[in-house]
Design an enzyme around this catalytic site. Sequence first.
Site, PDB file in Angstrom:
ATOM      1  N   PRO A 167      -2.066  -7.930   4.262  1.00  0.00           N
ATOM      2  CG  PRO A 167      -3.832  -6.756   5.224  1.00  0.00           C
ATOM      3  CD  PRO A 167      -2.347  -6.705   4.996  1.00  0.00           C
ATOM      4  CG  ASN A 168      -6.327  -9.508   0.645  1.00  0.00           C
ATOM      5  OD1 ASN A 168      -7.054 -10.448   0.965  1.00  0.00           O
ATOM      6  ND2 ASN A 168      -6.638  -8.256   0.900  1.00  0.00           N
ATOM      7  CG  ASN A 187       3.597  -5.538  -0.662  1.00  0.00           C
ATOM      8  OD1 ASN A 187       2.719  -4.724  -0.392  1.00  0.00           O
ATOM      9  ND2 ASN A 187       3.611  -6.239  -1.790  1.00  0.00           N
TER      10      ASN A 187
HETATM   11  C1  DQA Z   1       0.186  -3.879  -3.239  1.00  0.00           C
HETATM   12  C2  DQA Z   1      -0.583  -2.622  -3.685  1.00  0.00           C
HETATM   13  C3  DQA Z   1      -1.728  -2.331  -2.724  1.00  0.00           C
HETATM   14  O1  DQA Z   1      -2.455  -1.190  -3.172  1.00  0.00           O
HETATM   15  C4  DQA Z   1      -2.673  -3.508  -2.659  1.00  0.00           C
HETATM   16  O2  DQA Z   1      -3.696  -3.252  -1.724  1.00  0.00           O
HETATM   17  C5  DQA Z   1      -1.983  -4.796  -2.385  1.00  0.00           C
HETATM   18  C6  DQA Z   1      -0.736  -5.067  -3.074  1.00  0.00           C
HETATM   19  C7  DQA Z   1       1.281  -4.259  -4.264  1.00  0.00           C
HETATM   20  O3  DQA Z   1       2.178  -5.025  -3.896  1.00  0.00           O
HETATM   21  O4  DQA Z   1       1.225  -3.821  -5.403  1.00  0.00           O
HETATM   22  O5  DQA Z   1      -2.494  -5.653  -1.670  1.00  0.00           O
HETATM   23  O6  DQA Z   1       0.823  -3.593  -2.010  1.00  0.00           O
END
Ligand code: DQA
Length: 145
Positions: free
Chosen positions: A10-11, A74
């Site tokens: 996500p995101n 990731n």
């Molecule tokens: C992340 C770290 C996570 O805590 C966060 O929620 C992300 C990105 C990173 O790549 O640093 O979405 O996975």
Amino acid sequence: MNSILLLMGPNLNMLGEREPEIYGSETIQEHVNEAKRVADEFGYELAHFQSNNEGDLVDRIQKARSKHMGIIINPGALTHYGWSIHDALVAFNGVIIEMHLSNPNQREPWRHTSVVAPVADGSIVGFGIHGYELSIRALHQIIEK
Ligand code: DQA
């Protein structure tokens, strides 16, 4: 089966726009291009999948069985509570590298737990876009052993 799957949760589709001071200014396409560039150097094909939905990521991990020799994942925030991702990875029969752009251990306490780390061969955290090179190199070393 000279293929690696790069999975993003996500995101991560918002890369470049989302908190660039933490995740860098490169877009998701630039991240994928960098991973492909390194994979190519090692002679691997690289497939990429990003989703904001946990179930779609689980489906993709299930389909990766006997199709990809390794997964670089990731999982975004699912890292910290996505037990279905954990279980799907347990059933995967290849190398697993957990990768984060930031170093979650330096951030809020809720980011200090990873439910993926215990089922990964190793984790690469905190090196931003350079993490793909480190992850693919690590994956290659495990495969060559
Ligand atoms: C992340 C770290 C996570 O805590 C966060 O929620 C992300 C990105 C990173 O790549 O640093 O979405 O996975």
